[in-house]
Design a protein around this motif. Structure first.
Motif, short mmCIF file in Angstrom:
data_model
loop_
_atom_site.label_atom_id
_atom_site.label_comp_id
_atom_site.label_asym_id
_atom_site.label_seq_id
_atom_site.Cartn_x
_atom_site.Cartn_y
_atom_site.Cartn_z
N THR A 1 -44.94 -72.50 -28.85
CA THR A 1 -45.91 -72.59 -27.69
C THR A 1 -46.52 -73.82 -27.75
N VAL A 2 -45.81 -74.77 -28.41
CA VAL A 2 -46.70 -76.10 -28.60
C VAL A 2 -46.95 -76.97 -27.31
N ALA B 1 -47.36 -80.35 -41.26
CA ALA B 1 -46.35 -79.77 -40.75
C ALA B 1 -46.05 -80.15 -39.31
N TYR B 2 -47.08 -80.38 -38.36
CA TYR B 2 -47.09 -80.42 -37.24
C TYR B 2 -46.41 -81.85 -36.73
N ASP B 3 -46.78 -82.83 -37.58
CA ASP B 3 -46.26 -84.19 -37.56
C ASP B 3 -44.94 -84.35 -37.93
N VAL C 1 -42.30 -75.14 -43.64
CA VAL C 1 -43.33 -76.21 -44.25
C VAL C 1 -44.48 -75.20 -44.87
N MET C 2 -45.15 -74.69 -43.85
CA MET C 2 -46.04 -73.67 -44.27
C MET C 2 -45.77 -72.64 -45.41
N LEU C 3 -44.65 -71.92 -45.08
CA LEU C 3 -44.30 -70.97 -46.04
C LEU C 3 -43.68 -71.43 -47.35
N LEU C 4 -43.31 -72.72 -47.63
CA LEU C 4 -43.10 -73.11 -49.04
C LEU C 4 -44.51 -73.59 -49.38
N ILE D 1 -55.52 -76.48 -46.19
CA ILE D 1 -54.75 -75.89 -45.24
C ILE D 1 -54.59 -76.74 -43.87
N TYR D 2 -55.81 -77.01 -43.60
CA TYR D 2 -55.80 -78.09 -42.30
C TYR D 2 -54.94 -79.37 -42.38
N PHE D 3 -55.00 -80.06 -43.34
CA PHE D 3 -54.23 -81.09 -43.52
C PHE D 3 -52.58 -80.90 -43.91
N VAL D 4 -52.41 -79.77 -44.61
CA VAL D 4 -51.00 -79.42 -44.76
C VAL D 4 -50.41 -79.21 -43.18
#
Length: 225
Positions: A20-21, A122-124, A134-137, A115-118
């Protein structure tokens, strides 16, 4: 089990956020859920879940609560009352202490920064790799470590986010972020090494490139010592 459940929900929220980006309201809503879920889990944990909580997190928090005024806080910092704790982490403690006096607040806030920077990284890089992956890893490989290595994790997450400026060769921003990362933890010096190594591989002279790489192969272990 609670960790697995939170990891699955975070991964799902991240997946929906990426889908939904283009719909900003939904993207920000699910992104907030994805970031807040693991941060809240870190906030609700007991002292001792992550040995750094017993080594310095609780101790620093108690000291910061004794200096509620900004002037007193800066005086204590300049007077080395906090010993070798870096400024960014101390500032985070002081800001959170203006809202709450519960030690769990700094557990939450410190992990929220990580978490915010990770998540931003991931978004970038979502066109290179799905955000949910990315988040799961991160959650499976490094989240538990972030509960222990609190200041280091903040510096590392900032480094992951700021690496995009190295890729884009925006050197002024790289220098600024290098400084901020060092304020989070002194291991941030390795971000500077990463910057220099990147520049080395951009050199056209093979001889100079090999000499510099050999120098770094010697310097890095010595710096670790």
């Amino acid at each position: 089990m609670i960790y697995i459940i939170v990891f699955l929900f975070t991964t799902f929220f991240t997946y929906v956020a990426q889908r939904t980006v283009t719909q900003k309201v939904f993207f920000y809503f699910f992104s907030a859920l994805a970031v807040l879920s693991p941060a809240m889990l870190a906030g609700f944990r007991d002292s001792g879940i992550g040995t750094d909580t017993l080594i310095y997190v609780d101790h620093v928090w108690t000291k910061v609560l004794l200096v509620p005024a900004w002037d007193d806080f800066m005086y204590s910092y300049s007077n080395k009352d906090f010993q070798d704790i870096e400024f960014f982490y101390l500032l985070l403690n002081w800001l959170v202490s203006q809202i709450s006096t519960d030690v769990h607040s700094i557990y939450f806030a410190a992990n929220l920064v990580v978490i915010y920077f990770v998540y931003r990284a991931a978004y970038d890089n979502r066109k290179k790799c799905d955000m949910w992956l990315v988040m799961l890893l991160f959650l499976l490989l490094y989240y538990n470590a972030s509960l222990n290595l609190v200041r280091q994790s903040i510096a590392l997450s900032m480094s992951i986010y700021a690496y995009k400026y190295i890729e884009r060769e925006k050197w002024v921003k790289v220098a600024i972020w290098s400084y901020f990362i060092l304020l989070a933890h002194n291991t941030g010096v390795f971000f500077t090494f990463l910057w220099l190594i990147y520049l080395m591989f951009r050199l056209e002279s093979r001889i100079l490139k090999r000499l510099l790489l050999l120098s770094f192969a010697i310097i890095v272990p010595l710096s670790l010592s």
